[in-house]
Motif scaffolding. Structure first.
Motif, PDB file in Angstrom:
ATOM      1  N   ALA A  68      64.658  22.364  35.664  1.00  0.00           N
ATOM      2  CA  ALA A  68      63.296  22.856  35.436  1.00  0.00           C
ATOM      3  C   ALA A  68      62.804  23.557  36.701  1.00  0.00           C
ATOM      4  CB  ALA A  68      62.384  21.675  35.114  1.00  0.00           C
ATOM      5  N   ALA A  69      61.931  24.543  36.508  1.00  0.00           N
ATOM      6  CA  ALA A  69      61.326  25.231  37.659  1.00  0.00           C
ATOM      7  C   ALA A  69      60.166  24.369  38.153  1.00  0.00           C
ATOM      8  CB  ALA A  69      60.850  26.623  37.238  1.00  0.00           C
ATOM      9  N   SER A  70      60.505  23.354  38.898  1.00  0.00           N
ATOM     10  CA  SER A  70      59.501  22.427  39.411  1.00  0.00           C
ATOM     11  C   SER A  70      60.093  21.729  40.630  1.00  0.00           C
ATOM     12  CB  SER A  70      59.145  21.365  38.358  1.00  0.00           C
ATOM     13  OG  SER A  70      60.279  20.568  38.099  1.00  0.00           O
ATOM     14  N   ARG A  71      59.205  21.075  41.392  1.00  0.00           N
ATOM     15  CA  ARG A  71      59.674  20.315  42.556  1.00  0.00           C
ATOM     16  C   ARG A  71      60.708  19.265  42.111  1.00  0.00           C
ATOM     17  NH1 ARG A  71      57.214  19.234  47.319  1.00  0.00           N
ATOM     18  NH2 ARG A  71      55.237  20.077  46.600  1.00  0.00           N
ATOM     19  N   GLU A  72      60.375  18.542  41.010  1.00  0.00           N
ATOM     20  CA  GLU A  72      61.260  17.473  40.545  1.00  0.00           C
ATOM     21  C   GLU A  72      62.597  18.063  40.084  1.00  0.00           C
ATOM     22  OE1 GLU A  72      58.091  18.066  39.336  1.00  0.00           O
ATOM     23  OE2 GLU A  72      57.331  16.718  40.894  1.00  0.00           O
ATOM     24  N   ALA A 117      55.845  29.125  38.338  1.00  0.00           N
ATOM     25  CA  ALA A 117      56.872  28.255  37.747  1.00  0.00           C
ATOM     26  C   ALA A 117      56.592  27.966  36.271  1.00  0.00           C
ATOM     27  CB  ALA A 117      56.938  26.953  38.546  1.00  0.00           C
ATOM     28  N   ARG A 118      55.300  27.909  35.900  1.00  0.00           N
ATOM     29  CA  ARG A 118      54.978  27.533  34.504  1.00  0.00           C
ATOM     30  C   ARG A 118      55.512  28.563  33.500  1.00  0.00           C
ATOM     31  NH1 ARG A 118      50.620  30.947  33.503  1.00  0.00           N
ATOM     32  NH2 ARG A 118      49.692  31.562  35.484  1.00  0.00           N
ATOM     33  N   ASP A 127      55.645  25.785  49.106  1.00  0.00           N
ATOM     34  CA  ASP A 127      55.381  25.297  47.748  1.00  0.00           C
ATOM     35  C   ASP A 127      54.818  26.419  46.877  1.00  0.00           C
ATOM     36  OD1 ASP A 127      56.229  22.761  48.254  1.00  0.00           O
ATOM     37  OD2 ASP A 127      54.239  21.986  48.736  1.00  0.00           O
ATOM     38  N   CYS A 181      58.605  24.464  44.709  1.00  0.00           N
ATOM     39  CA  CYS A 181      57.975  24.049  43.443  1.00  0.00           C
ATOM     40  C   CYS A 181      58.393  24.941  42.270  1.00  0.00           C
ATOM     41  CB  CYS A 181      56.459  24.076  43.577  1.00  0.00           C
ATOM     42  SG  CYS A 181      55.855  22.778  44.651  1.00  0.00           S
ATOM     43  N   GLY A 182      59.283  25.897  42.519  1.00  0.00           N
ATOM     44  CA  GLY A 182      59.814  26.698  41.419  1.00  0.00           C
ATOM     45  C   GLY A 182      59.094  28.001  41.136  1.00  0.00           C
ATOM     46  N   ASP A 183      58.155  28.420  41.994  1.00  0.00           N
ATOM     47  CA  ASP A 183      57.593  29.768  41.838  1.00  0.00           C
ATOM     48  C   ASP A 183      58.675  30.771  42.233  1.00  0.00           C
ATOM     49  OD1 ASP A 183      55.180  28.687  41.154  1.00  0.00           O
ATOM     50  OD2 ASP A 183      54.189  29.128  43.067  1.00  0.00           O
TER      51      ASP A 183
END
Ligand code: MRU
Length: 361
Positions: free
Chosen positions: A347-351, A333-334, A284, A247-249
């Motif tokens: 982007a630092a995200s799952r997508e 991630a945010r 995640d 998830c980008g953490d």
């Protein structure tokens, strides 16, 4: 990369084809020394004691460690034992597990007498791929630096934490690969180098790399970055990572999270550079990552050269004071503007991650 005009990598197979050379990073910047690894235990020790460090290089060292272990015992039990031994060397960088699993996957179906040659080829392939992947990260990250330079026409001011340069990989580095590419492209740069207490990888390794490459830089105390950002002295932050979740953490050297907070508060873009091998697709939530707790002496003592050139280690706290030494932290991630990978920036995200690595969807 070049040192005094000579090309070097951080790890290589020696000409006897039975031992592996490394640069001993615990001696830098005051001494450039190499060490020969002859056994799997030598490789495990080099990882544990941080003669080699940095997530991608830990993975490469583990791959060569398996080769060295198989030279002594290539049976099923020998293969299993060396994999377990190396997996225990350091807990946080997921590249270690990635490299051990890759080697095990290739080697376990083979007959014991076929394994040594196959391990030599696979470890060499891990290293070659690391170089190509990091160069691609450099090429993608260069775009960010070029855009900034085009906007202002001024030297691009980059802040980095720990060492994610070529010493942390087989070559090129991750966070510093775009910096080396930008230098080659003739873009003027100014790099702020966090000292990175307690082991000072910024002061000892990143500063040495940048000085050797002739790149303009200043060493700063770890506490300075936030203030420099408030003053508009940082155009972008680029750091590496030891493990990034699906998830980008982002887990990276302790202190990274504080820089990400300061960057967010000052609208400074905060990028993380990483090879696909640093993504832990099984996790995640970054808070589930095992954080290495290192010896308290790393905090209680500092080492360096005296003015007359003697190596010294001195205690900086009262005798009765104990220290805590978590070696890594997790940036949610945010707080991450983007992830620079070998396949592009996302982007630092799952997508975001799955758009670049659809095979993990
Ligand atoms: O404890 P270290 O020196 O192995 O920590 C290294 C880092 O935290 C790096 O930033 C990270 O491994 C990325 S290296 C390409």
């Amino acid at each position: 990369m070049h040192i005094n005009g000579q090309p070097w990598r951080t790890i290589w197979l020696e000409s006897d084809q039975r031992s592996v050379g490394i640069i001993d990073q615990t001696k830098l910047p005051h001494l450039f020394a190499t060490v020969r690894l002859r056994t799997a235990e030598d490789a495990a020790h080099a990882i544990r004691a941080m003669l080699v460090r940095g997530a991608p290089l830990i993975g490469a060292a583990a791959a060569w460690g398996i080769f060295l272990g198989l030279l002594a015992d290539s049976s099923d039990a020998g293969l299993e034992a060396v994999c377990v031994r190396l997996l225990q060397a350091r807990p946080t960088a997921v590249n270690l597990r990635w490299a051990v699993e890759r080697m095990r996957h290739v080697l376990s179906p083979l007959m014991p007498e076929q394994r040594t040659d196959a391990a030599r080829s696979e470890a060499a392939a891990v290293c070659e791929e690391d170089v190509q992947v990091n160069e691609a990260i450099g090429q993608h990250g260069l775009r960010l630096i070029e855009e900034q330079y085009r906007r202002t026409g001024q030297p691009v001011k980059i802040l980095t934490h720990c060492n994610a340069g070529w010493l942390a990989t087989v070559d090129w580095g991750t966070a510093l690969a775009p910096v080396f590419k930008a230098q080659q492209a003739g873009i003027p740069l100014h790099v702020w180098v966090d000292e990175t207490r307690p082991r000072n990888q910024g002061a000892q390794l990143t500063a040495w790399e940048l000085a050797s490459a002739g790149i303009e830089h200043r060493l700063i105390a770890d506490n300075s970055g936030g203030w420099l950002m408030r003053q508009g002295q940082v155009d972008l932050c680029i750091v590496g990572t030891d493990r990034t979740t699906a998830c980008g953490d982002v887990c990276n050297k302790i202190g990274t999270y504080l820089k990400a907070l300061a960057a967010a508060d000052n609208s400074v873009p905060f990028y993380v550079a990483l090879p696909g091998s640093t993504i832990d697709w099984t996790l995640d939530d970054g808070m589930a990552i095992p954080i290495e707790e290192r010896n308290e002496d790393e905090v209680l003592f500092v080492s360096g050269l005296t003015e007359d050139g003697q190596a010294r280690r001195v205690r900086i706290a009262p005798e009765q004071t104990r220290a805590a030494n978590p070696a890594f932290d997790v940036t949610p991630a945010r707080l991450v503007t983007g992830l620079i990978t070998e396949r592009g920036i996302c982007a630092a995200s799952r997508e975001g991650l799955r758009s670049l690595f659809p095979e993990h969807s």
